[in-house]
Design an enzyme around this catalytic site. Sequence first.
Site, PDB file in Angstrom:
ATOM      1  N   LYS A 126      94.618  56.323  40.057  1.00  0.00           N
ATOM      2  CA  LYS A 126      94.959  57.284  38.995  1.00  0.00           C
ATOM      3  C   LYS A 126      93.980  58.444  39.070  1.00  0.00           C
ATOM      4  O   LYS A 126      92.864  58.282  39.567  1.00  0.00           O
ATOM      5  CB  LYS A 126      94.816  56.614  37.621  1.00  0.00           C
ATOM      6  CG  LYS A 126      95.551  57.341  36.516  1.00  0.00           C
ATOM      7  CD  LYS A 126      97.000  56.930  36.443  1.00  0.00           C
ATOM      8  CE  LYS A 126      97.816  57.764  35.503  1.00  0.00           C
ATOM      9  NZ  LYS A 126      99.158  57.201  35.289  1.00  0.00           N
ATOM     10  N   ASP A 166     101.857  62.525  35.231  1.00  0.00           N
ATOM     11  CA  ASP A 166     101.570  61.742  34.029  1.00  0.00           C
ATOM     12  C   ASP A 166     101.492  62.790  32.914  1.00  0.00           C
ATOM     13  O   ASP A 166     102.078  63.878  33.060  1.00  0.00           O
ATOM     14  CB  ASP A 166     100.237  60.965  34.180  1.00  0.00           C
ATOM     15  CG  ASP A 166     100.051  59.891  33.106  1.00  0.00           C
ATOM     16  OD1 ASP A 166     100.607  58.788  33.247  1.00  0.00           O
ATOM     17  OD2 ASP A 166      99.354  60.143  32.098  1.00  0.00           O
TER      18      ASP A 166
END
Length: 445
Positions: A126, A166
Amino acid sequence: MSNSIESFMKRVIEKNPGESEFHQAVKEVLDSLESVLEQHPEYADAKILERIVEPERQIIFRIPWQDDKGNIHVNRGFRIEFNSALGPYKGGLRFHPSVYIGIIKFLGFEQIFKNSLTGLSMGGGKGGSDFSPKGKSDNEVMRFCQSFMTELFRHIGPDTDVPAGDIGVGGREIGFMFGQYKKLRNEFTGVLTGKGLAYGGSLVRTEATGYGLIYFVTRMLEDRATGWKGKKVSISGSGNVAIYAAQKAIELGAKVITMSDSNGFIVDQKGICLETVKRIKELERGRIREYTNEHKSAIFKERFQDVWSVPCDIALPCATQNEIDQNAAQALVKNGCIAVGEGANMPSTPEAIEIFLNEGVSFGPAKAANAGGVATSGLEMSQNSIRLSWTFEEVDKRLKTIMDNIYDQCVITAEKYGKKNNLMAGANIAGFLKVADAMLAQGIV
Ligand code: NDP
Ligand code: 2IT
C-alpha cells in the site's frame, strides 16, 4: 487473547509506536488465529507471525511540487511493500491529508490477507501521500502525481509492485502517474491498475469494489433467507466504492437512502437518485450537500458520523476507517439493521464489531467484502499480460465467481476452526493460512 498472543501484541506496539491503526489491524487478525496457532506449531517455529507483521520494505520519500501560482509545496510519499509470498506487491495509493505511516501500514497489512482470499497471485502493499487533491486544479494534481512517480518508479514494476487507486486516487491520478512512469522507463506495461480503458484498463474495474461488496452481501442475505428487494440501505461515502455499491444495490431492488462525504450526509427517503450523485461527485467534483438543491425530498445534515442513526435494514460503510464506533453500532442494532457489509477498509471499530457479532447482525468484514476491487485489478493484470481485453460480462462473471469463492472460504474456514458464523474470523484465518504456508515453503527470506 492467550498470554503469548498478548505479549506478542505488546511487542508489536513497542516496535511500532504511535501507529494505532496498524496496531488495531494486527490485533484483529491475531485474535482470530488462536486455534490456528495451536493446531500449527510449525508457524511459531518458523516465526511466521514475527515475519508477517514486519514489512519486507518501507519506502518514504519527499514529493516537492509547484502550485499554479508558482508556490512550492512538499508532501511526504509512502510505499510499504509488505509481503510478496503470494505474488508481486499489490495494493492502492491513498492521497489524503490524514495519511501517515500508521495508516499505510494498516492498509498494507490488511491487503496481504485480502489479496490471499482472492485466490489470485498477489502479495500485499500500500502507499500514498498526505497530499489532498481536493480543491486543486487538474494541472496541480498532474504536477503532484508526476513528482510522486519520479521517486516511486524505481521501486515498482509489473512483476514487482503494482499500485492502484484508493481514497483520493481515481482515474485522473492513475493516468498522470502512468504517463510519468512510461516516460521515465520508456516502457508501456501494466504497472498500475485502474487505468483508463484506452490504455490498458479493464472493464468493470471502476465498478468492481462496489459490485463485489453487493455480491458478497447478497450471500450474507441469502443465508438469512432474504434478499435486496425493498430493503432500506444506508451507505456512507460518495466516492468510487459508495457509488457503485449503490448502483448495484438499486439494480437489485433496494432503496438507498443515505450517502455522505466528510462535510455531512444526505437522507432521501424516496431513494437516492444516483444520476445526480454521479454528476455532482464524478463530473463536477462537488459536495454531497448539493444534492438537496435538486431533490426536495432530501435533507442534509452535518457530522457525517451521524449517518448511522438513520434507521436502515442494511448498512454499507464505504468511506473510511473507524467510521462506525460503539454508539453508531448500537444505533444500527436498535433500529433493526440486519446486515453490515464493509466497503471501506476497517470502517468498524473493534467495539462495534463485537456488538454486531453478539447481536446477530450479519457482518461482512472488509478484507473479504471489499476484495472485489483488488480482485478485478488482478484481472486487469492478467489481461495486460496476455495483451487482450475481456468484455464487461466476462470480467463481471469472474468477479462474481471470486466473491462467491471468498464467501464460501470464510464460512467453511470459520466453521472448521470453531468460529461458526463469524465471517471475520473465517476471512482472517483463510487469508492467513495461504500466506503462512507460502512463507514456510519459501524458506527464511
Ligand atoms: P474516494 O476518494 O473515491 O471516496 C471516499 C469517500 O469517503 C468520499 O465521499 C470522502 O469524502 C469520504 N471520506 C474519505 N475520508 C473520509 C474521512 N476521513 N471522513 C469522512 N469521510 C471521508 O475513495 P474510495 O471510494 O475509493 O474508497 C473508500 C473506502 O473504500 C476507503 O476505505 C478505501 O480504502 C476502501 N476501498 C477502496 C477500494 C477501491 O477500489 N477504490 C477497494 C477496497 C477498499 P470527501 O470527498 O469529503 O473526502
Ligand atoms: O483497498 C483496496 O483493496 C484497494 N484500494 C484496491 C487495491 C488494488 O490494487 O486494486
